[in-house]
Design a protein around this motif. Structure first.
Motif, PDB file in Angstrom:
ATOM      1  N   HIS A   1      28.288 -16.376  -8.446  1.00  0.00           N
ATOM      2  CA  HIS A   1      27.201 -15.165  -7.769  1.00  0.00           C
ATOM      3  C   HIS A   1      27.493 -13.971  -8.391  1.00  0.00           C
ATOM      4  O   HIS A   1      26.503 -13.325  -8.406  1.00  0.00           O
ATOM      5  CB  HIS A   1      27.597 -15.465  -6.187  1.00  0.00           C
ATOM      6  CG  HIS A   1      26.704 -14.347  -5.559  1.00  0.00           C
ATOM      7  ND1 HIS A   1      25.184 -14.917  -5.311  1.00  0.00           N
ATOM      8  CD2 HIS A   1      26.803 -13.433  -4.589  1.00  0.00           C
ATOM      9  CE1 HIS A   1      24.760 -14.006  -4.523  1.00  0.00           C
ATOM     10  NE2 HIS A   1      25.442 -13.144  -3.725  1.00  0.00           N
ATOM     11  N   PHE A   2      28.855 -13.551  -8.661  1.00  0.00           N
ATOM     12  CA  PHE A   2      29.086 -12.236  -9.329  1.00  0.00           C
ATOM     13  C   PHE A   2      28.472 -11.918 -10.473  1.00  0.00           C
ATOM     14  O   PHE A   2      27.718 -10.856 -10.887  1.00  0.00           O
ATOM     15  CB  PHE A   2      30.437 -11.888  -9.021  1.00  0.00           C
ATOM     16  CG  PHE A   2      31.071 -10.754  -9.881  1.00  0.00           C
ATOM     17  CD1 PHE A   2      31.039  -9.443  -8.995  1.00  0.00           C
ATOM     18  CD2 PHE A   2      31.454 -10.579 -10.948  1.00  0.00           C
ATOM     19  CE1 PHE A   2      31.477  -8.256  -9.740  1.00  0.00           C
ATOM     20  CE2 PHE A   2      31.693  -9.504 -11.786  1.00  0.00           C
ATOM     21  CZ  PHE A   2      31.703  -8.366 -11.212  1.00  0.00           C
ATOM     22  N   LEU A   3      28.612 -12.995 -11.178  1.00  0.00           N
ATOM     23  CA  LEU A   3      28.021 -13.011 -12.753  1.00  0.00           C
ATOM     24  C   LEU A   3      26.533 -12.796 -12.708  1.00  0.00           C
ATOM     25  O   LEU A   3      26.262 -12.137 -13.520  1.00  0.00           O
ATOM     26  CB  LEU A   3      28.590 -14.027 -13.544  1.00  0.00           C
ATOM     27  CG  LEU A   3      30.150 -14.414 -13.851  1.00  0.00           C
ATOM     28  CD1 LEU A   3      30.298 -15.752 -14.222  1.00  0.00           C
ATOM     29  CD2 LEU A   3      30.584 -13.256 -14.538  1.00  0.00           C
TER      30      LEU A   3
ATOM     31  N   ARG B   1      24.662 -11.673 -10.588  1.00  0.00           N
ATOM     32  CA  ARG B   1      24.237 -10.264 -10.127  1.00  0.00           C
ATOM     33  C   ARG B   1      24.827  -9.061 -11.063  1.00  0.00           C
ATOM     34  O   ARG B   1      24.028  -8.081 -11.144  1.00  0.00           O
ATOM     35  CB  ARG B   1      24.844  -9.915  -8.712  1.00  0.00           C
ATOM     36  CG  ARG B   1      24.161 -10.666  -7.551  1.00  0.00           C
ATOM     37  CD  ARG B   1      24.826 -10.355  -6.293  1.00  0.00           C
ATOM     38  NE  ARG B   1      26.274 -10.566  -6.277  1.00  0.00           N
ATOM     39  CZ  ARG B   1      27.173  -9.957  -5.499  1.00  0.00           C
ATOM     40  NH1 ARG B   1      26.671  -9.333  -4.555  1.00  0.00           N
ATOM     41  NH2 ARG B   1      28.416 -10.160  -5.381  1.00  0.00           N
ATOM     42  N   ASN B   2      25.864  -9.255 -11.818  1.00  0.00           N
ATOM     43  CA  ASN B   2      26.314  -7.945 -12.774  1.00  0.00           C
ATOM     44  C   ASN B   2      26.228  -8.453 -14.012  1.00  0.00           C
ATOM     45  O   ASN B   2      27.097  -7.199 -14.738  1.00  0.00           O
ATOM     46  CB  ASN B   2      27.706  -7.714 -12.032  1.00  0.00           C
ATOM     47  CG  ASN B   2      27.690  -7.470 -10.799  1.00  0.00           C
ATOM     48  OD1 ASN B   2      27.451  -6.216 -10.267  1.00  0.00           O
ATOM     49  ND2 ASN B   2      27.957  -8.287  -9.544  1.00  0.00           N
ATOM     50  N   THR B   3      25.813  -9.412 -14.647  1.00  0.00           N
ATOM     51  CA  THR B   3      25.864  -9.695 -16.010  1.00  0.00           C
ATOM     52  C   THR B   3      24.557 -10.074 -16.605  1.00  0.00           C
ATOM     53  O   THR B   3      23.579 -10.372 -15.921  1.00  0.00           O
ATOM     54  CB  THR B   3      26.952 -10.437 -16.418  1.00  0.00           C
ATOM     55  OG1 THR B   3      26.517 -11.924 -16.160  1.00  0.00           O
ATOM     56  CG2 THR B   3      28.318 -10.276 -15.888  1.00  0.00           C
ATOM     57  N   THR B   4      24.435 -10.260 -17.827  1.00  0.00           N
ATOM     58  CA  THR B   4      23.138 -10.728 -18.240  1.00  0.00           C
ATOM     59  C   THR B   4      23.291 -12.215 -18.856  1.00  0.00           C
ATOM     60  O   THR B   4      22.309 -12.538 -19.209  1.00  0.00           O
ATOM     61  CB  THR B   4      22.734  -9.901 -19.799  1.00  0.00           C
ATOM     62  OG1 THR B   4      23.762 -10.057 -20.613  1.00  0.00           O
ATOM     63  CG2 THR B   4      22.628  -8.445 -19.436  1.00  0.00           C
TER      64      THR B   4
ATOM     65  N   ARG C   1      19.255 -14.914 -12.361  1.00  0.00           N
ATOM     66  CA  ARG C   1      19.803 -13.663 -12.634  1.00  0.00           C
ATOM     67  C   ARG C   1      19.203 -12.506 -11.584  1.00  0.00           C
ATOM     68  O   ARG C   1      18.270 -12.458 -11.292  1.00  0.00           O
ATOM     69  CB  ARG C   1      19.517 -13.185 -13.982  1.00  0.00           C
ATOM     70  CG  ARG C   1      20.252 -11.993 -14.583  1.00  0.00           C
ATOM     71  CD  ARG C   1      19.891 -11.801 -16.124  1.00  0.00           C
ATOM     72  NE  ARG C   1      19.832 -12.848 -16.952  1.00  0.00           N
ATOM     73  CZ  ARG C   1      19.177 -12.915 -18.097  1.00  0.00           C
ATOM     74  NH1 ARG C   1      18.613 -11.801 -18.468  1.00  0.00           N
ATOM     75  NH2 ARG C   1      19.252 -13.918 -18.854  1.00  0.00           N
ATOM     76  N   GLY C   2      20.213 -11.730 -10.984  1.00  0.00           N
ATOM     77  CA  GLY C   2      19.976 -10.444 -10.134  1.00  0.00           C
ATOM     78  C   GLY C   2      20.220 -11.078  -8.717  1.00  0.00           C
ATOM     79  O   GLY C   2      19.743 -10.326  -7.856  1.00  0.00           O
TER      80      GLY C   2
ATOM     81  N   HIS D   1      32.280 -16.581  -7.755  1.00  0.00           N
ATOM     82  CA  HIS D   1      32.405 -15.951  -9.239  1.00  0.00           C
ATOM     83  C   HIS D   1      31.060 -16.137  -9.903  1.00  0.00           C
ATOM     84  O   HIS D   1      30.781 -14.955 -10.586  1.00  0.00           O
ATOM     85  CB  HIS D   1      33.502 -16.643  -9.987  1.00  0.00           C
ATOM     86  CG  HIS D   1      33.633 -15.903 -11.270  1.00  0.00           C
ATOM     87  ND1 HIS D   1      34.220 -14.776 -11.502  1.00  0.00           N
ATOM     88  CD2 HIS D   1      33.541 -16.347 -12.533  1.00  0.00           C
ATOM     89  CE1 HIS D   1      34.440 -14.402 -12.855  1.00  0.00           C
ATOM     90  NE2 HIS D   1      33.759 -15.248 -13.260  1.00  0.00           N
TER      91      HIS D   1
END
Length: 296
Positions: free
Chosen positions: A255-257, A259-262, A294-295, A253
């Motif tokens: 890892h997902f955050l 890549r996909n949030t700020t 991030r990213g 989770h």
């Protein structure tokens, strides 16, 4: 996070307890677990926002004011006259809306609940009704139920020697009133499910409460199992320990955050339950071979 009813303190709540076998009425001494809180009267300090884990099945009756209750899958805004039934193990974020909020909170002991169902099996003839999808059931009060609630208030501070016996009758009366208000049959399904000792689906349970700060004991109680049975059933289904599964899924989770949030590393670390950012970075690197950023 509050764990109710164990967090109920006399300085914060006025409460009535039912004495179970094992208590000596002469001196008030009791063995562990021989007394249970039946109903607590509370008036929130405004504004109040807290996380609550329900150690027992509970019924909240809103007497005044408004409040928000958020479970992992529900958002409920309740007002005077509304009633909420929380299944044991329910996790909720609660927030007072105004300074007037007052409520009665009934704790429904599971053993006494099973005894009640056994005494009234004729009320549970529809044994194939599916369980509700949500952990919090909302009901609306009636004039008869309001009268029942008013009949309880004089017992706070009462010195009657028959209080224990009277509260046992009130316990039965509470459940009968709730069944009368349960026009959907959902409460009947819940009570019958509890009476039959059926266990929660582990996949649904773990995904619902993945990011909540619950101990292994609390997850086991949520599932309707002892700790040893919970671990055994979990490993049979997932082929790993619950602790390892939780760590891996939380890091996925994170890892997902990233890549996909700020959200930054500190925010993500906190969201998935790591109190130490350095521990999060170490665990993340062990799983993904690189430090979190991030990213990623």
């Amino acid at each position: 996070m509050l764990r109710v009813p164990s967090s109920i303190q006399p300085s914060q709540f006025a409460s009535l307890s039912i004495r179970r076998p094992g208590t000596d009425p002469a001196d008030g001494s009791r063995s562990d677990g021989s007394e249970m809180t039946f109903v607590a009267y509370r008036s929130d300090v405004y504004p109040e926002r807290n996380e609550v884990f329900f150690e027992e099945h509970a019924v909240i009756v809103v007497l005044e004011g408004e409040k928000k209750f958020n479970s992992p899958t529900q958002e409920l805004h309740v007002r005077k006259g509304q009633i909420l039934f929380f299944q044991r193990g329910c996790y909720s974020m609660n927030e007072s809306i105004d300074a007037n909020y007052k409520s009665l909170v009934f704790f429904v002991n599971e053993k006494m609940l099973k005894e009640f169902v056994n005494q009234h099996l004729s009320l549970f003839q529809d044994r194939h009704r599916p369980l509700p999808d949500e952990p919090i059931l909302s009901l609306t009060s009636s004039p008869a139920f309001t009268t029942f609630i008013q009949s309880l208030l004089p017992y706070f501070g009462s010195g009657t020697p028959f209080l224990n016996e009277l509260l046992r009758l009130k316990f039965q009366e509470l459940l009968l009133h709730l069944l009368e208000l349960d026009t959907s049959g959902q409460l009947r399904a819940i009570l019958l499910h509890i009476y039959q000792g059926q266990k929660a689906d582990l996949n649904y349970l773990m995904n619902t409460y993945l990011l909540k700060p619950l101990s292994m004991d609390e997850l086991a109680r949520l599932s309707g199992r002892s700790l040893s049975a919970f671990k055994r059933d979990f490993e049979a289904q997932f082929h790993t320990s619950p602790g390892h599964w939780i760590r891996q899924r939380r890091l996925e989770h994170a890892h997902f955050l990233l890549r996909n949030t700020t959200k930054n590393v500190s925010e993500v670390s906190m969201e998935i339950g790591y109190e130490s950012v350095s521990h999060f970075i170490k665990a993340y690197k062990q799983q993904y071979g690189t430090t979190p950023k991030r990213g990623n």
